[in-house]
Design an enzyme around this catalytic site. Structure first.
Site, PDB file in Angstrom:
ATOM      1  N   SER A 184      12.291  -5.853  -0.865  1.00  0.00           N
ATOM      2  CA  SER A 184      13.240  -5.305  -0.245  1.00  0.00           C
ATOM      3  C   SER A 184      13.916  -4.229  -1.072  1.00  0.00           C
ATOM      4  O   SER A 184      14.533  -2.964  -0.596  1.00  0.00           O
ATOM      5  CB  SER A 184      14.224  -5.724  -0.471  1.00  0.00           C
ATOM      6  OG  SER A 184      15.393  -6.917  -1.614  1.00  0.00           O
ATOM      7  N   HIS A 212      13.095  -7.403   5.778  1.00  0.00           N
ATOM      8  CA  HIS A 212      12.728  -5.777   6.340  1.00  0.00           C
ATOM      9  C   HIS A 212      10.806  -5.586   6.562  1.00  0.00           C
ATOM     10  O   HIS A 212      11.083  -4.146   6.873  1.00  0.00           O
ATOM     11  CB  HIS A 212      12.806  -5.054   4.774  1.00  0.00           C
ATOM     12  CG  HIS A 212      13.983  -5.377   3.653  1.00  0.00           C
ATOM     13  ND1 HIS A 212      14.997  -4.251   4.021  1.00  0.00           N
ATOM     14  CD2 HIS A 212      14.409  -6.015   3.219  1.00  0.00           C
ATOM     15  CE1 HIS A 212      16.081  -4.992   3.387  1.00  0.00           C
ATOM     16  NE2 HIS A 212      15.253  -6.070   2.722  1.00  0.00           N
ATOM     17  N   LYS A 243      19.107  -7.216  10.869  1.00  0.00           N
ATOM     18  CA  LYS A 243      18.727  -5.760   9.628  1.00  0.00           C
ATOM     19  C   LYS A 243      18.158  -4.759  11.088  1.00  0.00           C
ATOM     20  O   LYS A 243      18.845  -4.140  11.676  1.00  0.00           O
ATOM     21  CB  LYS A 243      17.592  -6.172   8.737  1.00  0.00           C
ATOM     22  CG  LYS A 243      18.185  -6.734   6.595  1.00  0.00           C
ATOM     23  CD  LYS A 243      17.584  -6.943   6.063  1.00  0.00           C
ATOM     24  CE  LYS A 243      18.401  -7.565   5.411  1.00  0.00           C
ATOM     25  NZ  LYS A 243      18.163  -7.818   4.382  1.00  0.00           N
TER      26      LYS A 243
HETATM   27  C1  LIG Z   1      18.285  -9.274   3.891  1.00  0.00           C
HETATM   28  C2  LIG Z   1      17.685  -9.993   3.056  1.00  0.00           C
HETATM   29  C3  LIG Z   1      17.884 -11.410   3.016  1.00  0.00           C
HETATM   30  C4  LIG Z   1      19.143 -11.857   3.823  1.00  0.00           C
HETATM   31  O1  LIG Z   1      19.491 -11.864   4.942  1.00  0.00           O
HETATM   32  P1  LIG Z   1      20.584 -12.298   5.366  1.00  0.00           P
HETATM   33  O2  LIG Z   1      21.008 -11.630   6.753  1.00  0.00           O
HETATM   34  O3  LIG Z   1      21.209 -10.579   5.483  1.00  0.00           O
HETATM   35  O4  LIG Z   1      21.482 -12.965   5.103  1.00  0.00           O
HETATM   36  C5  LIG Z   1      17.134 -13.057   3.105  1.00  0.00           C
HETATM   37  N1  LIG Z   1      15.547 -11.835   2.335  1.00  0.00           N
HETATM   38  C6  LIG Z   1      15.622 -10.896   1.978  1.00  0.00           C
HETATM   39  C7  LIG Z   1      14.259  -9.781   1.188  1.00  0.00           C
HETATM   40  C8  LIG Z   1      16.237  -9.487   2.108  1.00  0.00           C
HETATM   41  O5  LIG Z   1      16.373  -8.552   2.307  1.00  0.00           O
END
Ligand SMILES: *Cc1c(COP(=O)(O)O)cnc(C)c1O
Length: 388
Positions: A184, A212, A243
């Site tokens: 991330s 991601h 995302k």
């Molecule tokens: C954003 C993210 C999460 C969390 O997901 P949310 O739906 O925002 O709670 C988990 N793992 C990674 C690698 C992320 O970037």
């Protein structure tokens, strides 16, 4: 003893001195890459809405219609009366899209990780995790009380040596490898094929966070696992609906047995109010788009934008929509972000504890919704700010 507020003031001042104090930025409007913040319009290079679905008319319409039909709240946890036909359909469609037997939706990706990991491993088991794994993976691993071993980022030799150690010292333990497919804060990829081979050689299981990667790599929502033809060999595939899918929520995809077990054992699933039915409906609409020819074209545009930024900055093309420009000190990263903001761009400075100390960075994320000119102008502004 000082009052709580006095104690917190001391701690916050220490953060300020180290350049690590954070505060909220309020968006006064946000529609695609154009945001208004503190009265100024900026071009946003910080969103995870990789395909521009967060404001897609068909997704918004699905959410509106479902709100009219179901109301706003789900009224209870999933196991009581919070599971609607929207949730059930979303889970079936997600499983079909991931090519797994089943899927389970949580209210966030964080909840998916922190609920699933401790449900599957516990005291006496072993977790082997990449050093750069997301905070929610670390929290899930800690909550599990399994023995935790960390391998340096993407270091297969170190991973192999931990696996050997686990097999020798804990011959009867369950061994779980936890990693991300697209990291991330660095935007790089895990060496997934080699990792799966190691996992199989040592009889471990793999928890893969594709937050991601989904919608960016592979067809539809297949992620890196699907792109490499590995989905059938990964026990637990995790992702988020907040995302590239542009909505909100998290999920686990895997075997029917895994999902049935999580329904019975994942605490963040069991003890939490279900996501609103309209959120599930919006996710279904987003999922349909990602898998359609329109989704295919959005992905092509995203990759054209990734290529354009690389060529404008004269850097190698990134393997994801996350492009970190590592500046080192907190101060340099903050100064860079301020210069870009003055030039009309929002690019966040990412600091400790989100990334290790002395690796503070500007983190650019790209979207299919960016216009090529916005990317060229960002590159020009970056050239000016790094010349200063
Ligand atoms: C954003 C993210 C999460 C969390 O997901 P949310 O739906 O925002 O709670 C988990 N793992 C990674 C690698 C992320 O970037």
């Amino acid at each position: 003893m000082d009052s709580l507020d006095a104690q917190l003031t001391t701690k916050l001042s220490a953060l300020t001195e180290q350049g690590l104090h954070r505060s909220l930025r309020v968006m006064e409007s946000a529609r695609g890459p154009r945001i208004t913040c503190a009265g100024r319009e900026l071009i946003n290079f910080s969103s995870n809405d990789y395909l521009g679905l967060a404001y897609h008319p068909a997704v918004a319409q699905a959410m509106n219609e479902a709100t009219v039909r179901w109301g706003v709240g789900s009224t209870a946890s999933r196991l009581i009366c919070g599971t609607t036909s929207e949730h059930a359909a979303l889970e079936e469609e997600l499983a079909a899209a991931k090519g797994t037997e089943a899927a389970l939706v949580f209210s966030t990706g964080v909840a998916a990780a922190t609920g699933t990991i401790p449900a599957l491993v516990g005291k006496g088991d072993v977790i082997i995790m990449d050093k750069l794994a997301h905070a929610c993976l670390i929290d899930g691993a800690r909550a599990s009380e399994a023995t935790l071993r960390i391998f340096s980022h993407n270091d297969l030799e170190k991973l192999e040596s931990h696996l050997g150690w686990a097999r020798e010292k804990h011959p009867d333990a369950k061994v779980m490898i936890i990693t991300e497919s697209v990291f991330s804060m660095d935007g790089d990829l895990a060496p997934l094929r080699e990792l799966v081979e190691l996992k199989e050689r040592f009889g471990a299981i793999l928890f893969l966070d594709e937050a991601h990667a989904v919608g960016v790599r592979g067809q539809g929502v297949q992620g890196l696992a699907g792109e490499l033809g590995l989905n059938g060999r990964i026990e637990i595939q995790m992702g988020t609906l907040g995302k590239a899918l542009g909505v909100s929520g998290g999920y686990i995809a895997g075997s029917r047995m895994l999902i049935d077990f999580l329904i019975n054992r994942a605490r963040s699933f069991i003890f939490s109010t279900a996501p609103p039915p309209a959120v599930a409906a919006a996710c279904r609409a987003a999922l349909r788009i990602v898998q359609s020819p329109e989704g295919g074209s959005l992905k092509v545009r995203l990759w054209e934008n990734i290529q354009l930024l690389a060529s404008s900055l004269e850097i190698p093309i990134a393997p994801s929509a996350i492009i970190p420009l590592i500046l080192g000190s907190e101060e340099r990263a903050m100064a860079g972000a301020t210069l870009l903001s003055d030039a009309g761009f929002f690019v966040p400075a990412i600091r400790y504890p989100t990334v290790p100390r002395q690796t503070a960075r500007l983190r650019i994320t790209l979207s299919a919704a960016h216009e090529p000119d916005q990317i060229r102008e960002l590159a020009a502004a970056l050239a000016v700010s790094s010349a200063d």
